[in-house]
Scaffold this motif. Structure first.
Motif, PDB file in Angstrom:
ATOM      1  N   PRO A 253    -119.866 -28.447 -42.329  1.00 26.09           N
ATOM      2  CA  PRO A 253    -118.733 -27.513 -42.357  1.00 26.09           C
ATOM      3  C   PRO A 253    -117.412 -28.246 -42.598  1.00 26.09           C
ATOM      4  O   PRO A 253    -117.291 -29.458 -42.388  1.00 26.09           O
ATOM      5  CB  PRO A 253    -118.773 -26.897 -40.961  1.00 26.09           C
ATOM      6  N   ASP A 254    -116.416 -27.471 -43.011  1.00 24.28           N
ATOM      7  CA  ASP A 254    -115.059 -28.010 -43.135  1.00 24.28           C
ATOM      8  C   ASP A 254    -114.359 -28.011 -41.785  1.00 24.28           C
ATOM      9  O   ASP A 254    -113.462 -28.825 -41.552  1.00 24.28           O
ATOM     10  CB  ASP A 254    -114.254 -27.174 -44.137  1.00 24.28           C
ATOM     11  N   LEU A 255    -114.763 -27.092 -40.908  1.00 26.69           N
ATOM     12  CA  LEU A 255    -114.127 -26.953 -39.600  1.00 26.69           C
ATOM     13  C   LEU A 255    -115.151 -26.364 -38.635  1.00 26.69           C
ATOM     14  O   LEU A 255    -115.981 -25.538 -39.036  1.00 26.69           O
ATOM     15  CB  LEU A 255    -112.897 -26.052 -39.703  1.00 26.69           C
ATOM     16  N   ILE A 256    -115.095 -26.779 -37.380  1.00 26.36           N
ATOM     17  CA  ILE A 256    -116.002 -26.259 -36.345  1.00 26.36           C
ATOM     18  C   ILE A 256    -115.166 -25.523 -35.300  1.00 26.36           C
ATOM     19  O   ILE A 256    -114.177 -26.069 -34.789  1.00 26.36           O
ATOM     20  CB  ILE A 256    -116.806 -27.386 -35.680  1.00 26.36           C
ATOM     21  N   ALA A 257    -115.556 -24.293 -34.981  1.00 23.10           N
ATOM     22  CA  ALA A 257    -114.864 -23.478 -33.991  1.00 23.10           C
ATOM     23  C   ALA A 257    -115.817 -23.153 -32.842  1.00 23.10           C
ATOM     24  O   ALA A 257    -116.793 -22.427 -33.040  1.00 23.10           O
ATOM     25  CB  ALA A 257    -114.351 -22.192 -34.633  1.00 23.10           C
ATOM     26  N   VAL A 258    -115.553 -23.705 -31.661  1.00 24.82           N
ATOM     27  CA  VAL A 258    -116.339 -23.412 -30.463  1.00 24.82           C
ATOM     28  C   VAL A 258    -115.559 -22.357 -29.690  1.00 24.82           C
ATOM     29  O   VAL A 258    -114.513 -22.648 -29.089  1.00 24.82           O
ATOM     30  CB  VAL A 258    -116.555 -24.678 -29.608  1.00 24.82           C
ATOM     31  N   VAL A 259    -116.070 -21.120 -29.707  1.00 21.46           N
ATOM     32  CA  VAL A 259    -115.268 -19.994 -29.214  1.00 21.46           C
ATOM     33  C   VAL A 259    -115.699 -19.527 -27.823  1.00 21.46           C
ATOM     34  O   VAL A 259    -115.855 -18.337 -27.572  1.00 21.46           O
ATOM     35  CB  VAL A 259    -115.286 -18.821 -30.219  1.00 21.46           C
ATOM     36  N   LEU A 277    -121.563 -33.202 -27.602  1.00 19.78           N
ATOM     37  CA  LEU A 277    -120.569 -32.525 -28.427  1.00 19.78           C
ATOM     38  C   LEU A 277    -119.623 -33.519 -29.088  1.00 19.78           C
ATOM     39  O   LEU A 277    -118.975 -33.194 -30.098  1.00 19.78           O
ATOM     40  CB  LEU A 277    -119.758 -31.532 -27.577  1.00 19.78           C
ATOM     41  N   ALA A 278    -119.550 -34.711 -28.553  1.00 22.22           N
ATOM     42  CA  ALA A 278    -118.725 -35.741 -29.179  1.00 22.22           C
ATOM     43  C   ALA A 278    -119.239 -36.092 -30.565  1.00 22.22           C
ATOM     44  O   ALA A 278    -118.508 -36.683 -31.375  1.00 22.22           O
ATOM     45  CB  ALA A 278    -118.682 -36.993 -28.294  1.00 22.22           C
ATOM     46  N   GLY A 279    -120.462 -35.737 -30.867  1.00 24.92           N
ATOM     47  CA  GLY A 279    -121.040 -36.039 -32.168  1.00 24.92           C
ATOM     48  C   GLY A 279    -120.792 -34.988 -33.226  1.00 24.92           C
ATOM     49  O   GLY A 279    -121.284 -35.125 -34.361  1.00 24.92           O
ATOM     50  N   SER A 286    -112.978 -30.322 -34.895  1.00 25.02           N
ATOM     51  CA  SER A 286    -113.605 -29.305 -34.045  1.00 25.02           C
ATOM     52  C   SER A 286    -112.562 -28.745 -33.088  1.00 25.02           C
ATOM     53  O   SER A 286    -111.764 -29.498 -32.516  1.00 25.02           O
ATOM     54  CB  SER A 286    -114.765 -29.913 -33.252  1.00 25.02           C
ATOM     55  N   PHE A 287    -112.611 -27.424 -32.889  1.00 20.71           N
ATOM     56  CA  PHE A 287    -111.617 -26.748 -32.052  1.00 20.71           C
ATOM     57  C   PHE A 287    -112.318 -25.930 -30.979  1.00 20.71           C
ATOM     58  O   PHE A 287    -113.458 -25.477 -31.157  1.00 20.71           O
ATOM     59  CB  PHE A 287    -110.729 -25.853 -32.913  1.00 20.71           C
ATOM     60  N   PHE A 288    -111.610 -25.715 -29.864  1.00 20.75           N
ATOM     61  CA  PHE A 288    -112.215 -25.058 -28.702  1.00 20.75           C
ATOM     62  C   PHE A 288    -111.234 -24.080 -28.082  1.00 20.75           C
ATOM     63  O   PHE A 288    -110.043 -24.386 -27.931  1.00 20.75           O
ATOM     64  CB  PHE A 288    -112.612 -26.110 -27.669  1.00 20.75           C
ATOM     65  N   GLY A 310    -113.469 -35.032 -27.945  1.00 24.85           N
ATOM     66  CA  GLY A 310    -112.978 -34.980 -29.316  1.00 24.85           C
ATOM     67  C   GLY A 310    -112.697 -33.596 -29.851  1.00 24.85           C
ATOM     68  O   GLY A 310    -112.344 -33.461 -31.030  1.00 24.85           O
ATOM     69  N   LEU A 311    -112.833 -32.556 -29.042  1.00 24.92           N
ATOM     70  CA  LEU A 311    -112.515 -31.207 -29.490  1.00 24.92           C
ATOM     71  C   LEU A 311    -111.038 -30.926 -29.253  1.00 24.92           C
ATOM     72  O   LEU A 311    -110.470 -31.337 -28.232  1.00 24.92           O
ATOM     73  CB  LEU A 311    -113.362 -30.162 -28.749  1.00 24.92           C
TER      74      LEU A 311
END
Length: 443
Positions: A253-259, A277-279, A286-288, A310-311
């Motif tokens: 992905p270009d971006l990861i969203a953990v919602v 999740l650090a991986g 990655s965003f949270f 890292g999120l």
């Protein structure tokens, strides 16, 4: 609040006990004889099930060791799912049992009538005349004297008449109860077994294309991996996190969203489980954002820890990416913790001509998104219902349970989630990691 709990908790216990008694009566009492091993075993299961459920729910809050909560949670939460489908099977059986018993009765009546029908008399041969030879004793009469027939032993019931006798009717009812109960149990265990396998093997990738009128042509095909409702806890642990991370990274992905709803427990107990999740790897990171379960699990500790992994936390904040604005708000549950969502603050001073993508855990926040002119909201929370027919219950509390829908000029996408809450089981709502591909209206 305390008075409400005092009233609600006994009501919940009463409903839980009543439903278990009803299913026990149909599946155990009506299919087994008193005092038998099967009756004792079935009763023990229906007593142990609610006790394990209460222990699992209350255990962590009561300070039980986490290892013990894990041991109890497996049978407890699986029993929740099995009990649900046993209940549904018994309810369906209420209509099937009378029909089955009636069919058995009519079948027995037809069989009895056929047995009692007079048979065709066979051809008789001539009987020779009895001749008495002088000095011989007369031949004995082969016809027994009915007065000499042995009487039944004292206390012994006479043989029941075939057809409509009470013992036969009782046997038919027991047979119907066993047949329906056995079918209900087999379907319940099979359904839960398959649904549990679907969760434990990890989420599957789902792909959705979302057209956005203001998205520049340069961002056409931009991929956002949406991860929601992992629910790490006493059942889903580090190995499950590794499967989720591998699935996400494989989509490039270009971006990861953990919602939100990442965890069900403290950092102390689940920090190691969340560590993979650090991986996570994506071009723009990655965003949270928080979900309601983060607030139940120590929100300050978790928001600090995910940043260590890292999120990037979006707590009522916005980040300007090259092609669009990415905003994130705290979950609405945060209002009870003086940490609620504030979309106005997140979108303050933004250029309205740019596309806006909002991360918000609960779909109900879409009304606020519409008021602020958000183009796309990404959410989770519902699990798609998780266990059919609970999707119909989820529809009562959420504008969208799963998938993509439009509200005014705002589009809302709701993921079914990667994990599961409570029972590690999904029926009719498979887990997913969704790759949302943005499509430019100018392309």
């Amino acid at each position: 609040m305390g008075n409400i709990s005092i009233l609600v908790i006994p009501a919940i216990l009463g409903v839980l006990g009543g439903l278990h008694w009803y299913v026990w009566r149909r599946l155990v009492r009506e299919t087994t004889a008193p005092g038998t091993a099967w009756r004792r075993l079935g009763t023990a299961v229906f007593v142990a099930g609610p006790v394990l459920i209460l222990t699992a729910f209350v255990g962590a809050r009561a300070g039980l060791p986490f290892w013990l909560v894990r041991v109890v949670s497996w049978p407890a939460y699986l029993w929740v799912a099995i009990a649900l489908y046993l209940l549904l099977g018994v309810i369906v059986g209420e209509a099937v049992r009378p029909a089955l018993a009636g069919w058995l009765r009519r079948r027995a009546e037809r069989t009895s009538a056929a047995e009692q029908a007079p048979a065709t008399a066979p051809a008789t041969e001539p009987v020779s005349e009895l001749v008495t030879v002088p000095g011989d004793a007369p031949a004995p009469d082969p016809t027994p004297d009915p007065t000499l027939a042995p009487a039944p032993a004292p206390g012994t019931a006479s043989p029941a008449a075939p057809g409509g006798d009470a013992p036969a009717a009782l046997s038919r009812r027991v047979f119907a109860a066993r047949l329906v109960g056995g079918a209900a149990a087999a379907v319940a265990v099979g359904t839960v077994g398959y649904g549990t396998y679907g969760v434990l093997r990890g989420p599957r990738v789902k792909r959705v294309t979302v057209p956005l009128a203001k998205l520049p042509r340069s961002a056409h095909g931009y991929r956002i991996a949406v991860v929601s409702d992992v629910h790490l806890g006493p059942i889903l642990g580090r190995g499950f996190t590794e499967r989720v991370v591998a699935t996400v990274n494989a989509t490039q992905p270009d971006l990861i969203a953990v919602v939100g709803d990442l965890v069900d427990g403290s950092v102390e107990d689940l920090g190691s489980a969340a560590e993979p999740l650090a991986g996570l790897r994506a071009r723009h990171g990655s965003f949270f954002v928080t979900g309601n379960h983060e607030y139940f699990s120590g929100v300050e500790q978790w928001t600090a820890y995910v940043q260590e992994l890292g999120l990037r936390l979006l707590a009522n904040e916005r980040m300007e990416l090259p092609a669009f604005d990415l905003a994130g708000v705290n979950d609405v549950t945060g209002e009870s913790y003086n940490d609620g969502p504030d979309l106005a603050a997140a979108l303050k001073d933004r250029d309205p001509s740019r596309t806006s993508v909002l991360l918000a855990h609960q779909p109900v926040f879409v009304d606020e998104a519409v008021r602020h002119g958000v183009d796309l909201q990404l959410s989770g929370h519902t699990h798609g219902g998780q266990l059919w027919p609970m999707n119909y219950v989820a529809e009562l509390a959420n504008p969208t349970v799963a998938g993509l829908e439009r509200y005014g000029d705002t589009q809302l996408y709701v993921s079914r989630g990667a994990g599961a809450w409570g029972p590690p089981t999904r029926v009719g709502a498979p887990s997913d990691v969704t790759v949302v591909e943005l499509a430019s209206g100018q392309a």
